[in-house]
Design an enzyme around this catalytic site. Structure first.
Site, PDB file in Angstrom:
ATOM      1  N   GLY A 150       0.844  -1.177   0.000  1.00 36.74           N
ATOM      2  CA  GLY A 150       0.000   0.000   0.000  1.00 36.74           C
ATOM      3  C   GLY A 150       0.884   1.232   0.000  1.00 36.74           C
ATOM      4  O   GLY A 150       1.909   1.267   0.690  1.00 36.74           O
ATOM      5  N   CYS A 151       0.523   2.243  -0.771  1.00 36.44           N
ATOM      6  CA  CYS A 151       1.418   3.389  -0.943  1.00 36.44           C
ATOM      7  C   CYS A 151       1.642   4.154   0.358  1.00 36.44           C
ATOM      8  O   CYS A 151       2.785   4.510   0.695  1.00 36.44           O
ATOM      9  CB  CYS A 151       0.898   4.311  -2.041  1.00 36.44           C
ATOM     10  SG  CYS A 151      -0.830   4.840  -1.836  1.00 36.44           S
ATOM     11  N   ASN A 152       0.578   4.399   1.128  1.00 36.87           N
ATOM     12  CA  ASN A 152       0.744   5.084   2.405  1.00 36.87           C
ATOM     13  C   ASN A 152       1.545   4.220   3.374  1.00 36.87           C
ATOM     14  O   ASN A 152       2.397   4.713   4.116  1.00 36.87           O
ATOM     15  CB  ASN A 152      -0.624   5.400   3.021  1.00 36.87           C
ATOM     16  CG  ASN A 152      -1.428   6.385   2.211  1.00 36.87           C
ATOM     17  OD1 ASN A 152      -0.916   7.388   1.745  1.00 36.87           O
ATOM     18  ND2 ASN A 152      -2.699   6.091   2.026  1.00 36.87           N
ATOM     19  N   THR A 155       5.297   4.120   2.624  1.00 32.50           N
ATOM     20  CA  THR A 155       5.906   5.424   2.904  1.00 32.50           C
ATOM     21  C   THR A 155       6.185   5.590   4.393  1.00 32.50           C
ATOM     22  O   THR A 155       7.291   5.986   4.801  1.00 32.50           O
ATOM     23  CB  THR A 155       5.002   6.556   2.411  1.00 32.50           C
ATOM     24  OG1 THR A 155       4.716   6.380   1.029  1.00 32.50           O
ATOM     25  CG2 THR A 155       5.662   7.917   2.603  1.00 32.50           C
TER      26      THR A 155
END
Length: 365
Positions: A150-152, A155
């Site tokens: 997942g991108c969040n 990060t």
């Protein structure tokens, strides 16, 4: 050797970004693209920027269409990838850009997603520090089933894992606030993502511990704990009881930019950790990395600096007045956050140079 590739969900944002990167990859041949409602249309009807792939037509997403390729990318909505796992048993490499194979905890899957639970695959964040001094990269070499992050989640995990692994922060009181672009929500029409709803405003969502990426972050950071090292399987970041040591307050805020994440993450400084030890933890973790870069002291990234790049830029500050470490990280959610991580992990799995078809250079202005 040239590998044949099929990309499902090719009409969406993640699928389109996977195709954009693969179009420049010298070792792959994109043979098949699939969709659901857009099946039968030319690929250019939904991805008009992919001019080099003008010869492709979107086909139905079925096991029969996807089978017979060396590599299959599943860029489907959450809950839809798992149905293809058995049908693609003979495919050498399958990479899921959805959430279906990210979580090792069935309890967390039920709480945050629901529906059928599927086995966890190797997590596609190569630079992620793992307890015991290794990195997730080692588990991706030779992998046959890969779960893009997942991108969040990736990060925030990349932001704080070095401090967790080095023991210089207390992971029981993590607070992170993220400014995110709407492309992370996919291409389906949603009233809250209309231009008239997001232009000129910032909108918080999934507040108070409800965002689906929270268990993914806890899983990744738990794996970075030194005490977790002996509990890992050889193939993946695995959920362990040490995840209970990770507590996180996570607040995403939708802002009017098509792409990008700017995550500001903070955690208490561990007892007796010096400024040099704190910064040294991040320098040790990422000093030799190509795609995760720590900026010089006093510098902090902008989302504009990473657009189109497979780069996570990171700034670190030590707030002694509040006794907290502050990490600000910028990524392009569609590249390093999803498609770039998937292709980078594909390269590792196949024994190709890790940076093939990926760039650290963004697009400006």
């Amino acid at each position: 050797m040239t590998y044949s590739v099929a990309v499902s969900g090719a009409s969406g944002y993640a699928g389109g970004e996977i195709l954009r990167i693969l179009a420049a990859h010298p070792d792959v041949d994109i043979r098949t693209v699939t969709a659901h409602s857009n099946a039968g249309q030319p690929l250019l009807a939904t991805q008009p920027h992919l001019r080099s792939l003008a010869h492709l037509t979107l086909q139905e997403t079925t096991p029969e269409v996807l089978a017979g390729h060396d590599i299959v990318f599943l860029a489907l909505p959450h809950g839809q990838s798992g149905q293809y796992t058995d049908a693609l048993a003979d495919t050498a490499l399958v990479i899921d850009a959805g959430a279906d194979h990210r979580l090792a905890s069935e309890q967390d899957w039920d709480a945050f997603y629901g529906g059928d639970f599927h086995e966890p695959w190797t997590y596609a964040v190569p630079e992620l520090p793992i307890g015991g001094g290794t990195k997730q990269r080692e588990r991706l070499v030779g992998a046959s089933r890969i779960a893009a992050p997942g991108c969040n989640a990736s990060t925030v995990s990349l932001s704080l894992a070095p401090g967790v692994a080095a023991g210089v922060i207390d992971p029981s009181d993590i607070v992170t606030v993220l400014a995110v672009g709407p492309s992370g929500a996919g291409k389906s029409l949603k009233p809250n993502l209309l231009a008239s709803e997001i232009l000129g405003t910032a909108n918080p969502y999934a507040v108070s511990g409800t965002h689906r990426h929270i268990p993914e972050i806890r899983q990744a950071l738990a794996a970075a704990l030194p005490v977790a090292a002996a509990e890992h399987t050889p193939s993946d970041v695995t959920w362990t009881s040490t995840a209970d040591a990770i507590r996180i307050s996570f607040t995403p805020v939708l802002v009017p930019m098509a792409r990008g994440i700017l995550a500001t993450s903070t955690a208490p400084i561990a007892t007796d950790a010096t400024d040099a030890e704190i910064r040294g933890a991040w320098e040790f973790a990422y000093g030799d990395e190509t795609f995760v870069q720590l900026l010089p002291a006093g510098q902090f990234p902008r989302t504009a600096d990473v657009l189109g790049a497979n780069t996570a830029l990171m700034g670190l500050a030590i707030d002694r007045a509040a006794n907290r470490v502050v990490v600000v990280t910028a990524v392009d959610n569609l590249v390093k956050g999803t498609a770039g991580a998937a292709v980078q992990s594909m390269n590792l799995a196949l024994g190709l140079p890790e940076a093939t078809a990926l760039t650290v250079n963004g697009v400006a202005p």
